[in-house]
Motif scaffolding. Sequence first.
Motif, PDB file in Angstrom:
ATOM      1  N   THR A  24      11.476  35.214 -16.696  1.00 12.29           N
ATOM      2  CA  THR A  24      10.198  35.462 -16.024  1.00 12.29           C
ATOM      3  C   THR A  24      10.400  36.229 -14.725  1.00 12.29           C
ATOM      4  O   THR A  24       9.608  37.108 -14.381  1.00 12.29           O
ATOM      5  N   GLY A  27      10.958  39.781 -15.281  1.00 15.60           N
ATOM      6  CA  GLY A  27       9.671  40.382 -15.630  1.00 15.60           C
ATOM      7  C   GLY A  27       8.830  40.677 -14.400  1.00 15.60           C
ATOM      8  O   GLY A  27       8.200  41.741 -14.303  1.00 15.60           O
ATOM      9  N   MET A 321       3.879  34.728 -20.926  1.00 18.32           N
ATOM     10  CA  MET A 321       4.397  35.435 -22.095  1.00 18.32           C
ATOM     11  C   MET A 321       4.356  36.947 -21.876  1.00 18.32           C
ATOM     12  O   MET A 321       5.273  37.662 -22.284  1.00 18.32           O
ATOM     13  N   LEU A 322       3.296  37.413 -21.204  1.00 14.53           N
ATOM     14  CA  LEU A 322       3.204  38.846 -20.898  1.00 14.53           C
ATOM     15  C   LEU A 322       4.300  39.259 -19.922  1.00 14.53           C
ATOM     16  O   LEU A 322       4.984  40.274 -20.132  1.00 14.53           O
ATOM     17  N   GLN A 324       7.124  37.888 -19.410  1.00 14.87           N
ATOM     18  CA  GLN A 324       8.440  37.774 -20.024  1.00 14.87           C
ATOM     19  C   GLN A 324       8.686  38.807 -21.121  1.00 14.87           C
ATOM     20  O   GLN A 324       9.759  38.795 -21.739  1.00 14.87           O
ATOM     21  N   SER A 325       7.748  39.693 -21.344  1.00 15.01           N
ATOM     22  CA  SER A 325       7.930  40.695 -22.391  1.00 15.01           C
ATOM     23  C   SER A 325       9.144  41.567 -22.086  1.00 15.01           C
ATOM     24  O   SER A 325       9.530  41.767 -20.925  1.00 15.01           O
ATOM     25  N   SER A 326       9.759  42.077 -23.126  1.00 22.46           N
ATOM     26  CA  SER A 326      11.025  42.808 -22.978  1.00 22.46           C
ATOM     27  C   SER A 326      10.889  44.039 -22.102  1.00 22.46           C
ATOM     28  O   SER A 326      11.824  44.390 -21.374  1.00 22.46           O
ATOM     29  N   ARG A 329      10.983  42.958 -18.434  1.00 24.84           N
ATOM     30  CA  ARG A 329      12.317  42.459 -18.089  1.00 24.84           C
ATOM     31  C   ARG A 329      13.321  43.602 -18.017  1.00 24.84           C
ATOM     32  O   ARG A 329      14.230  43.599 -17.187  1.00 24.84           O
TER      33      ARG A 329
END
Length: 413
Positions: A24, A27, A321-322, A324-326, A329
């Motif tokens: 997180t 991100g 979740m947004l 933490q998106s790849s 990150r």
Amino acid sequence: MEAGQNLNSDNADDHISYLGYNPTLDGLRGIAILLVLFHHLWPWEWSTSLTTIITRTSHISWIGVDLFFVLSGFLITGILLETRHRRHYFRNFIIRRSLRIFPLYYLFLLICFLVIPYILNDMNLKEVSLDQAGKDIFWYIFYGSNYIWMLNEPLIIDVIGMDELRLADKPPEFLGLVWSLAVEEQFYLVWPLVVFVFWKRLQGSIIGIILCIVLLRLLLVSTLDNWVDATYMASICRVDSLMIGAGLAVYARSTAFRPEVWDRFAFTGLWLCLPAVIIFQLVFPGRHNSIFSVLGYSLIALGFAGLLASVLRNQDSPLKMLIQSSIFRWFGKYSYGIYLYHMLVWFLMQKWINAELRADGSPIHGELFNPIGGSMLIDAPVRMLLTASISVVMAWISYHCYERHFLKLKRLF
């Protein structure tokens, strides 16, 4: 701008537990660098009926730097609190920070002061602002560039009695942006000692420091001609953002920790402070409002601290979740290099394909005005994406071919 020891939420416990790496935070760092890129690379003085919303949004995207500050205060304070009883506490912290920051920073300075003048000379272009920056090189070498504004402040010049120190020209933007790195580096030098000595009273000390900084900004606004730069760049005026992040790290470890208090703070910061600042900046863009210069930076930091607190507690929230998106990150991992390189790339691109605009939308160098595709509606997004892409590639190469070798040495400390 580097992820250190991080927080995860533990729903089975009423505490925030420290469980190592947390995606997180990378991100959030990625969001911060994307905000900075958008602010610097969109021609933000330019607006048409089709781009007004985009341009106004770019006005406030500079707050990405404040997100970096909050994350740094939070992460660094957590590291210091966790290691304060270990041997070589000061040595290990300073060396590990230096291995992360110094190699790329001083490579960047070498490029700015040795390579760029050579390129400009080859293009038969003389950059006066670079000549001025060369005279002030020691401010950059010793992380003091966030105080260069003092050289043009009449009150300070009169006090020290050295009028010859005045700046003839402001440094170019690709050098000017390192002021935030200077703020962080000065924080790294002082804060370990404060944590080591006052760790039992750290929460109260942080609150006192923040209040003193707000009062100091009020004093500077009422006394200095150049209070805009002073309140924005001086460490003594901006460390409140770092302190707010630090306070979050301290409270997470406190025996007085209460999840309901944490959640109330997260809600207040994320859904009250941050929207209030954004709305204010949309109505009164920029940093030339005295009320904002006194209170605004602290409110931004509280807003981002609320965001941080929220995503650390709520494991399954759509927002987390947004974040933490790849993609976020990935940008977070290379954010340090992207931050240093992007304005340098922008500067060179403006020299090669000139499309600089005044506030009224007219070209600065009319005879050289050559927007990509023959139109600013094409040039602005294409130039922004092209500059960002080149900067990202440079940051990736720099990290894997240069910085990574220094980072491996951190395990020795």
